[in-house]
Motif scaffolding. Structure first.
Motif, mmCIF file in Angstrom:
data_model
loop_
_atom_site.group_PDB
_atom_site.id
_atom_site.type_symbol
_atom_site.label_atom_id
_atom_site.label_comp_id
_atom_site.label_asym_id
_atom_site.label_seq_id
_atom_site.Cartn_x
_atom_site.Cartn_y
_atom_site.Cartn_z
ATOM 1 N N HIS A 237 7.046 2.311 -2.215
ATOM 2 C CA HIS A 237 6.201 3.206 -3.005
ATOM 3 C C HIS A 237 5.994 4.524 -2.254
ATOM 4 C CE1 HIS A 237 5.153 0.058 -5.865
ATOM 5 N NE2 HIS A 237 4.857 -0.741 -4.854
ATOM 6 N N ASP A 238 5.516 5.502 -2.986
ATOM 7 C CA ASP A 238 5.098 6.773 -2.381
ATOM 8 C C ASP A 238 6.180 7.352 -1.469
ATOM 9 O OD1 ASP A 238 2.794 6.094 -3.652
ATOM 10 O OD2 ASP A 238 1.698 5.537 -1.845
ATOM 11 N N HIS A 240 8.554 10.005 -0.132
ATOM 12 C CA HIS A 240 8.636 11.465 -0.063
ATOM 13 C C HIS A 240 9.712 11.857 0.940
ATOM 14 C CE1 HIS A 240 4.886 11.908 -2.328
ATOM 15 N NE2 HIS A 240 4.385 10.949 -1.559
ATOM 16 N N LEU A 311 -0.476 5.084 -7.110
ATOM 17 C CA LEU A 311 0.836 5.488 -6.614
ATOM 18 C C LEU A 311 1.074 6.974 -6.832
ATOM 19 C CD1 LEU A 311 2.987 2.541 -7.956
ATOM 20 C CD2 LEU A 311 2.023 2.846 -5.673
ATOM 21 N N HIS A 312 1.670 7.602 -5.844
ATOM 22 C CA HIS A 312 2.168 8.967 -6.001
ATOM 23 C C HIS A 312 3.510 9.029 -5.306
ATOM 24 C CE1 HIS A 312 1.167 9.990 -1.780
ATOM 25 N NE2 HIS A 312 0.126 9.212 -1.997
ATOM 26 N N HIS A 315 8.850 5.373 -6.644
ATOM 27 C CA HIS A 315 8.701 3.978 -6.250
ATOM 28 C C HIS A 315 9.953 3.207 -6.656
ATOM 29 C CE1 HIS A 315 6.851 4.596 -10.277
ATOM 30 N NE2 HIS A 315 7.604 3.565 -10.596
#
Length: 323
Positions: A237-238, A240, A311-312, A315
């Motif tokens: 998840h998340d 970047h 969540l950001h 994912h």
């Protein structure tokens, strides 16, 4: 939990500085003489070349300053150090190329309708010397690390100036052979197009870094798929991916590990895969064991803390979603 790696680019930075300083000395020496000849010959092409070479000198000086600044260690609020100074330098080089192209384009179009008398012999002779000087300067900068957007910005300035001198030499020859003074203007317009192309490319590349976009050669979806393919990984998840500076990709993500697997071992395997397969060595991973009731894409409760987490970022799910 995190995994990170630091790198010493001192040798490369010192080498880059030497090559850039050598190119700067060659350009400044020639620039002073070209301005005088351009005024005597009344050649816009030569004066535009001189103006471009002035920005060449400024771009190299800026690149040298940025390399020195980027070499400073991280401290205080500058937790990544001053590495973004090189991207500022690259963007400044792109902007100066565009601004200079606009001015030269305007002046060239004005002269297209009222061409002045141009001394073709002086134009040709000076341009040929300029080709030799720029070939030397281009070779010097090509020896530096062009994966650095900062060095690439200075290189594009010099390369465009080389094209400009070649076009100017051709224009000088045409003027000598036919007396057609507009050849000087046509040569300038050709260079303007090349400058606009290079300037837009530099601004686009530097803007991607400032906007924290993933590097062009890294597809976040594919990187995420590689991460969940590591044995023991249930979800990522998340995710970047961004660049601190050109050639320095960074990644952060929250990794959920299947029950029965050791979090530390999985973290090391994911970090090794990213470094070996994707050449991402600045990696920060938060790793937790997955719980049976959190294999969804909405808000979840972390394994090691009681708060929910929205969540950001992207994912990714493993193909097998069991514990």
């Amino acid at each position: 939990m995190g995994a990170g790696h630091g790198h010493d680019h001192g040798v490369t930075a010192n080498s880059d500085r030497r090559w850039l300083a050598g190119a700067l000395a060659v350009i400044v020496a020639f620039l002073l003489g070209e301005v005088i000849v351009g005024i005597v010959a009344n050649s816009l092409a030569l004066l535009s070349d001189a103006a471009h070479m002035t920005t060449d000198a400024a771009s190299i000086a800026l690149a040298l300053w940025a390399i020195r600044l980027a070499a400073r260690p991280a401290s205080g609020r500058m937790t990544f150090g001053w590495k973004r100074a090189e991207i500022l330098s690259a963007q400044a080089n792109g902007l100066t190329l565009l601004l200079l192209a606009i001015w030269l384009g305007y002046e060239a179009i004005r002269r297209l309708f009222q061409p002045p008398e141009v001394h073709g012999g002086l134009v040709l002779g000076t341009a040929l010397v300029g080709v030799a000087v720029n070939l030397l300067a281009t070779w010097m900068i090509s020896r530096a690390d062009r994966t650095s957007l900062n060095v690439e910005g200075a290189y594009q300035h010099i390369l465009n100036d080389l094209f400009a001198f070649i076009a100017t030499a051709i224009a000088g020859g045409i003027i000598m052979a036919t007396g057609w003074a507009r050849a000087d203007v046509i040569a300038t317009l050709i260079v303007v197009v090349l400058m606009i192309k290079a300037g837009i490319g530099l601004i686009r590349a530097s803007s991607r870094i400032f906007l924290e976009a993933a590097p062009a050669h890294l597809d976040p979806a594919k990187v995420g798929a590689d991460m969940v393919a590591v044995p023991g990984v249930a979800q990522v998840h998340d995710l970047h991916i961004w660049e601190i500076t050109s050639g320095s990709p960074a990644l952060s993500a929250h990794v959920l590990v299947r029950r029965g697997f050791d979090c530390h071992t999985v973290r090391e395997e994911v970090a090794h895969m990213l470094a070996h397969d994707r050449h991402i060595e600045h990696v920060t991973l938060q790793v937790d064991h997955v719980q049976p009731d959190v294999l969804d894409i909405g808000a979840r409760k972390d394994d090691n803390c009681g708060d929910t987490h929205d969540l950001h970022g992207s994912h990714h799910l493993s193909s097998g979603q069991g514990n």
